[in-house]
Design a protein around this motif. Structure first.
Motif, mmCIF file in Angstrom:
data_model
loop_
_atom_site.group_PDB
_atom_site.id
_atom_site.type_symbol
_atom_site.label_atom_id
_atom_site.label_comp_id
_atom_site.label_asym_id
_atom_site.label_seq_id
_atom_site.Cartn_x
_atom_site.Cartn_y
_atom_site.Cartn_z
ATOM 1 N N MET A 142 -11.451 -0.342 -5.318
ATOM 2 C CA MET A 142 -11.091 -0.424 -3.881
ATOM 3 C C MET A 142 -10.781 0.944 -3.310
ATOM 4 S SD MET A 142 -8.675 -3.779 -3.796
ATOM 5 C CE MET A 142 -9.261 -5.253 -4.617
ATOM 6 N N LEU A 143 -10.134 1.795 -4.131
ATOM 7 C CA LEU A 143 -9.801 3.144 -3.631
ATOM 8 C C LEU A 143 -11.048 4.012 -3.482
ATOM 9 C CD1 LEU A 143 -6.502 4.063 -5.533
ATOM 10 C CD2 LEU A 143 -6.767 3.188 -3.206
ATOM 11 N N GLY A 144 -12.152 3.571 -4.088
ATOM 12 C CA GLY A 144 -13.414 4.290 -3.928
ATOM 13 C C GLY A 144 -14.217 3.781 -2.747
ATOM 14 N N ASP A 145 -13.626 2.896 -1.961
ATOM 15 C CA ASP A 145 -14.332 2.275 -0.831
ATOM 16 C C ASP A 145 -13.692 2.757 0.482
ATOM 17 O OD1 ASP A 145 -15.378 0.571 1.097
ATOM 18 O OD2 ASP A 145 -15.414 -1.149 -0.256
ATOM 19 N N LEU A 146 -14.512 3.339 1.311
ATOM 20 C CA LEU A 146 -14.054 3.900 2.596
ATOM 21 C C LEU A 146 -13.240 2.890 3.424
ATOM 22 C CD1 LEU A 146 -14.898 6.653 4.070
ATOM 23 C CD2 LEU A 146 -16.450 5.218 5.393
ATOM 24 N N ASN A 147 -13.698 1.629 3.402
ATOM 25 C CA ASN A 147 -13.042 0.609 4.239
ATOM 26 C C ASN A 147 -11.559 0.486 3.933
ATOM 27 O OD1 ASN A 147 -15.333 -0.229 5.591
ATOM 28 N ND2 ASN A 147 -15.971 -1.453 3.815
ATOM 29 N N THR A 148 -11.209 0.638 2.653
ATOM 30 C CA THR A 148 -9.806 0.485 2.255
ATOM 31 C C THR A 148 -8.963 1.537 2.983
ATOM 32 O OG1 THR A 148 -10.695 -0.098 0.092
ATOM 33 C CG2 THR A 148 -8.319 0.231 0.221
ATOM 34 N N TRP A 149 -9.462 2.753 3.008
ATOM 35 C CA TRP A 149 -8.701 3.854 3.626
ATOM 36 C C TRP A 149 -8.690 3.751 5.143
ATOM 37 C CZ3 TRP A 149 -5.963 6.985 0.447
ATOM 38 C CH2 TRP A 149 -6.285 6.933 -0.902
ATOM 39 N N GLN A 150 -9.765 3.154 5.684
ATOM 40 C CA GLN A 150 -9.864 3.047 7.146
ATOM 41 C C GLN A 150 -9.021 1.913 7.694
ATOM 42 O OE1 GLN A 150 -14.103 2.657 7.605
ATOM 43 N NE2 GLN A 150 -14.281 4.659 8.566
ATOM 44 N N ASN A 151 -8.908 0.820 6.912
ATOM 45 C CA ASN A 151 -8.358 -0.414 7.491
ATOM 46 C C ASN A 151 -6.844 -0.548 7.405
ATOM 47 O OD1 ASN A 151 -10.917 -1.078 8.068
ATOM 48 N ND2 ASN A 151 -11.130 -2.701 6.550
ATOM 49 N N TYR A 152 -6.219 0.263 6.546
ATOM 50 C CA TYR A 152 -4.771 0.094 6.350
ATOM 51 C C TYR A 152 -4.000 1.333 6.801
ATOM 52 C CZ TYR A 152 -5.935 -4.048 3.674
ATOM 53 O OH TYR A 152 -6.411 -5.282 3.308
ATOM 54 N N GLN A 153 -2.738 1.121 7.108
ATOM 55 C CA GLN A 153 -1.854 2.264 7.398
ATOM 56 C C GLN A 153 -1.230 2.797 6.112
ATOM 57 O OE1 GLN A 153 -0.908 -0.444 10.265
ATOM 58 N NE2 GLN A 153 -2.940 0.436 10.580
ATOM 59 N N ASN A 154 -0.863 1.883 5.236
ATOM 60 C CA ASN A 154 -0.241 2.276 3.962
ATOM 61 C C ASN A 154 -0.930 1.545 2.816
ATOM 62 O OD1 ASN A 154 2.290 3.885 4.697
ATOM 63 N ND2 ASN A 154 2.484 2.054 5.989
ATOM 64 N N ILE A 155 -1.148 2.282 1.730
ATOM 65 C CA ILE A 155 -1.602 1.643 0.489
ATOM 66 C C ILE A 155 -0.552 1.977 -0.566
ATOM 67 C CG2 ILE A 155 -3.368 1.524 -1.299
ATOM 68 C CD1 ILE A 155 -5.349 2.758 0.752
ATOM 69 N N VAL A 156 0.020 0.935 -1.174
ATOM 70 C CA VAL A 156 0.974 1.161 -2.262
ATOM 71 C C VAL A 156 0.271 0.767 -3.557
ATOM 72 C CG1 VAL A 156 3.193 0.532 -3.242
ATOM 73 C CG2 VAL A 156 2.909 0.586 -0.750
ATOM 74 N N LEU A 157 0.168 1.700 -4.482
ATOM 75 C CA LEU A 157 -0.450 1.400 -5.772
ATOM 76 C C LEU A 157 0.632 1.500 -6.841
ATOM 77 C CD1 LEU A 157 -2.930 0.898 -7.545
ATOM 78 C CD2 LEU A 157 -3.312 3.365 -7.606
ATOM 79 N N VAL A 158 0.981 0.368 -7.426
ATOM 80 C CA VAL A 158 2.008 0.343 -8.472
ATOM 81 C C VAL A 158 1.301 0.074 -9.802
ATOM 82 C CG1 VAL A 158 4.111 -0.751 -9.302
ATOM 83 C CG2 VAL A 158 3.719 -0.513 -6.844
#
Ligand SMILES: Cc1cc2nc3c(=O)[nH]c(=O)nc-3n(C[C@H](O)[C@H](O)[C@H](O)COP(=O)(O)OP(=O)(O)OC[C@H]3O[C@@H](n4cnc5c(N)ncnc54)[C@H](O)[C@@H]3O)c2cc1C
Length: 270
Positions: A142-158
């Motif tokens: 998912m982190l390799g997909d542009l949409n993930t970075w475009q669609n969210y304000q925050n991504i928390v990866l635990v």
């Protein structure tokens, strides 16, 4: 599609992380498509085992298949996987002897609904990706997909592991953050949280994910809060973590995602 229709793929590289963890890349068949977060079924054939330097189990007479999340992004030209070695496991006790140039088999039907497309409500705002061990795999895709970075304000990866040496892909996570930070206007802010449960590591939590949710320490550290109206939450890996975390989240008012609506989506690895 049945595993009988699996097609051969060739191992391009292999990286050992610890004696019981390794990653590998393979060729990607023409026309094979998947969504970030999906898994495939990988097979290994007895003749491959016999050709390897390992000690194949004499009883294996036909291909063995197991589910594997794809680590690489849908846009990469190769496929990447991250594997545990279960010493007595029928599949991984053999897969561990994999060498560059070996043949594996890919069931060319991608499976699974641990994908961002499953969310209709709430609308994307904060994406929480909570993994144990190899359960990090779909989240890397998912982190390799542009949409993930475009669609969210925050991504928390635990990312929770037992020992520090098992924290694979940390450099890759930083590389992807830098890469998509340049590609996307106003990219999501990534908050990366490593948890090492059986060693003390500076700046790292050493308690299990559900405990850190129950006692509020995770939200406190991030200054970001689970919210039924804005949070998409994905859990992947150890079934005990998935179960206990689901309960901790439900106690905070979050709901399972069903037919597109709700916060929590899960994938158990066993
Ligand atoms: C949807 C899905 C996706 C999966 N993706 C991956 C993946 O990307 N990478 C991966 O390594 N495995 C993944 N698995 C698990 C994988 O399918 C196999 O179970 C694993 O490769 C071990 O196979 P085995 O035959 O050696 O042992 P099995 O007989 O399948 O498992 C024996 C035992 O090993 C333990 N175990 C199994 N898988 C893991 C694991 N990943 N980490 C820690 N302990 C484990 C469990 O206690 C299990 O009961 C996934 C499983 C599912 C259902």
């Amino acid at each position: 599609m049945s595993d009988q229709n699996a097609i051969p793929i060739t191992v391009l590289s292999k990286t050992s992380i610890t004696p019981t963890l390794f990653s590998f890349t393979t060729t990607r068949p023409d026309g094979f498509r998947f969504e970030a977060g999906q898994f495939v079924r990988l097979g290994i054939a007895p003749e491959q085992l016999l050709a390897n330097a390992g000690k194949p189990k004499a009883s294996i007479s036909q291909k063995i298949f197991r589910a594997y999340s794809v680590v690489s992004s849908p846009y990469d030209e190769y496929l990447e996987f991250f594997s545990v070695v279960v010493p007595d496991g029928a599949f991984t006790s053999q897969l561990q002897y994999l060498q560059v140039g070996d043949t594996l088999y890919l069931n060319p039907e991608p499976f699974g609904f641990l994908t961002l497309a499953r969310y209709q409500e709430p609308m994307p705002s904060d994406l929480w990706l909570l993994a144990t061990g190899t359960g990090i795999a779909p989240f890397l895709s998912m982190l390799g997909d542009l949409n993930t970075w475009q669609n969210y304000q925050n991504i928390v990866l635990v990312y929770s592991v037992s020992k520090q040496a098992e924290l694979a892909y940390v450099d890759k996570i930083h590389e992807l953050t830098e890469q998509f930070g340049k590609l996307v206007d106003e990219p999501a802010k990534l908050h990366f949280v490593a948890i090492v449960t059986r060693e003390n590591m500076a700046d790292c939590f050493n308690a299990r994910i559900p405990i850190l949710i129950e006692n509020g320490k995770l939200e406190e550290r991030l200054d970001l809060f689970f919210n039924p109206a804005t949070s998409h939450i994905m859990l992947c890996g150890n079934p005990q973590m998935v179960h206990d975390t689901k309960e901790a989240l439900k106690n905070k008012g979050l709901s399972m995602n069903r037919r597109g609506v709700g916060n929590i989506a899960v994938e158990n690895y066993w």
